[in-house]
Scaffold this motif. Structure first.
Motif, PDB file in Angstrom:
ATOM      1  N   GLY A   1     103.383  33.745 -11.756  1.00  0.00           N
ATOM      2  CA  GLY A   1     103.809  35.142 -11.191  1.00  0.00           C
ATOM      3  C   GLY A   1     103.083  35.589 -10.040  1.00  0.00           C
ATOM      4  N   VAL A   2     101.919  35.267  -9.895  1.00  0.00           N
ATOM      5  CA  VAL A   2     101.087  35.869  -8.804  1.00  0.00           C
ATOM      6  C   VAL A   2     101.091  35.145  -7.629  1.00  0.00           C
ATOM      7  CG1 VAL A   2      98.886  37.094  -7.990  1.00  0.00           C
ATOM      8  CG2 VAL A   2      99.983  37.373 -10.533  1.00  0.00           C
ATOM      9  N   LEU A   3     100.640  33.662  -7.738  1.00  0.00           N
ATOM     10  CA  LEU A   3     100.473  32.807  -6.648  1.00  0.00           C
ATOM     11  C   LEU A   3     101.740  31.846  -6.744  1.00  0.00           C
ATOM     12  CD1 LEU A   3      96.734  32.090  -6.854  1.00  0.00           C
ATOM     13  CD2 LEU A   3      97.980  33.547  -5.346  1.00  0.00           C
ATOM     14  N   PRO A   4     102.140  30.885  -5.922  1.00  0.00           N
ATOM     15  CA  PRO A   4     103.098  30.125  -5.576  1.00  0.00           C
ATOM     16  C   PRO A   4     102.741  28.955  -6.480  1.00  0.00           C
ATOM     17  CG  PRO A   4     102.577  30.629  -3.467  1.00  0.00           C
ATOM     18  CD  PRO A   4     101.420  31.230  -4.399  1.00  0.00           C
ATOM     19  N   ALA A   5     103.915  28.216  -7.277  1.00  0.00           N
ATOM     20  CA  ALA A   5     103.570  27.304  -8.387  1.00  0.00           C
ATOM     21  C   ALA A   5     102.574  25.973  -7.926  1.00  0.00           C
ATOM     22  CB  ALA A   5     104.942  26.589  -8.856  1.00  0.00           C
ATOM     23  N   PRO A   6     102.521  25.561  -6.402  1.00  0.00           N
ATOM     24  CA  PRO A   6     101.620  24.568  -6.233  1.00  0.00           C
ATOM     25  C   PRO A   6     100.206  24.887  -6.472  1.00  0.00           C
ATOM     26  CG  PRO A   6     103.384  24.639  -4.507  1.00  0.00           C
ATOM     27  CD  PRO A   6     103.209  25.813  -5.430  1.00  0.00           C
ATOM     28  N   PHE A   7      99.834  26.083  -6.239  1.00  0.00           N
ATOM     29  CA  PHE A   7      98.310  26.393  -6.642  1.00  0.00           C
ATOM     30  C   PHE A   7      97.902  26.395  -8.062  1.00  0.00           C
ATOM     31  CE2 PHE A   7      99.144  28.858  -2.802  1.00  0.00           C
ATOM     32  CZ  PHE A   7      97.845  29.233  -2.185  1.00  0.00           C
ATOM     33  N   LEU A   8      98.944  26.640  -8.969  1.00  0.00           N
ATOM     34  CA  LEU A   8      98.733  26.360 -10.454  1.00  0.00           C
ATOM     35  C   LEU A   8      98.824  24.791 -10.783  1.00  0.00           C
ATOM     36  CD1 LEU A   8      99.863  29.344  -9.974  1.00  0.00           C
ATOM     37  CD2 LEU A   8     100.661  29.154 -12.413  1.00  0.00           C
ATOM     38  N   ASP A   9      99.820  24.192 -10.121  1.00  0.00           N
ATOM     39  CA  ASP A   9     100.045  22.747 -10.304  1.00  0.00           C
ATOM     40  C   ASP A   9      98.630  21.999 -10.163  1.00  0.00           C
ATOM     41  OD1 ASP A   9     102.490  22.839 -11.165  1.00  0.00           O
ATOM     42  OD2 ASP A   9     103.319  22.284  -9.274  1.00  0.00           O
TER      43      ASP A   9
END
Length: 283
Positions: free
Chosen positions: A93-101
């Protein structure tokens, strides 16, 4: 199981592998769904990572697909039943999904290989270097978005600096080392960090020098992360609209070959350290 609005790359990969097994068995989605007592819509949701799947269903599908690769089946079961909520969830919810992936894939990787031509690889970056890179973005990021990106990048380094680091090999072109991102002090600090990490037993740093005849591999930048078995490796490449996750057997084979070709023309780890040390002394 509830439908996921935003499946992770790892969840999507599980569904893709199940779909590949079904295709290899020559079954239609409707036929596979019938084997589970599910609807074709539910089967589609599983294969696109939109719905979870139990261990029992993974093993039943593998049996019907006549899959005899026990290591693959066990790996898919692990992916299906994993409930890890890693540190990267703080950034949801803070960074775009690709960062988390990327963080999740790194967390589960058994090894990693990087090839970079324009920037120091992310896992080797200092905080000042990372901040300078993110600050150059257009439009400029507000502090509320800039600092989480920098913090996230620094925390990702745990995969090679934590208690159980994974083997890491990187090929860095001389151009990436020559670009002075940040001021002279930050530049020298960045080179020193690379040198320090390169002495670790699990880290291999090789430099691809400018002085090569017939070099045509500058479009081969990649991040290659190892799965528990080679079939479950993942390659990440920059694409026009974000990061592309590549995982077909043909794609993986291609990038394994590319990496080894680049490795052959790069300097040895010892010569690479001398090379980087000389650059640091120049500045």
């Amino acid at each position: 199981m509830p439908i996921r609005r935003h499946p992770t790359a790892r969840q999507v990969r599980l569904g893709a592998e199940l779909r590949r097994l079904r295709d290899a068995a020559g079954l239609k989605a409707t036929e596979a769904a019938a084997l589970l007592g599910a609807s074709s819509a539910q089967m589609s949701q599983i294969e696109f990572g939109l719905a979870g799947v139990s261990e029992e269903r993974v093993r039943r599908l593998a049996s019907h697909y006549t899959c005899t690769d026990g290591a693959l089946i066990d790996a898919l079961v692990t992916m299906a039943t994993d409930r890890t909520r890693g540190w990267w969830e703080e950034y949801r919810g803070v960074l775009p999904a690709p960062f988390l992936d990327l963080s999740e894939l790194e967390w589960h990787a058994t090894w990693r290989r990087d090839v970079d031509f324009l920037q120091v690889p992310g896992l080797l970056q200092t905080e000042d270097y990372a901040r300078a890179l993110f600050s150059f973005r257009v439009p400029e990021l507000p502090a509320s978005e800039l600092e989480p990106r920098v913090g996230h990048r620094m925390r990702r380094r745990t995969v090679i600096e934590g208690e159980n680091p994974i083997p890491y090999e990187t090929l860095i072109h001389e151009s990436a080392l020559r670009f002075r991102v940040g001021d002279r002090t930050a530049y020298r600090t960045q080179l020193t960090r690379i040198l320090e990490l390169s002495t670790a037993e699990h880290v291999t740093v090789r430099v691809i020098p400018y002085d090569l005849d017939g070099f045509a591999g500058s479009s081969s930048a990649m991040v290659h992360m190892g799965g528990v078995i080679p079939r479950l490796d993942t390659v990440l490449r920059d694409a026009p609209h974000g990061t592309a996750f590549l995982d077909s057997e043909a794609q993986l084979a291609r990038f394994r070959t590319l990496f080894h070709r680049l490795e052959e023309v790069s300097l040895t780890p010892e010569r690479s350290r001398d090379f980087i040390h000389h650059m640091a002394k120049e500045h």
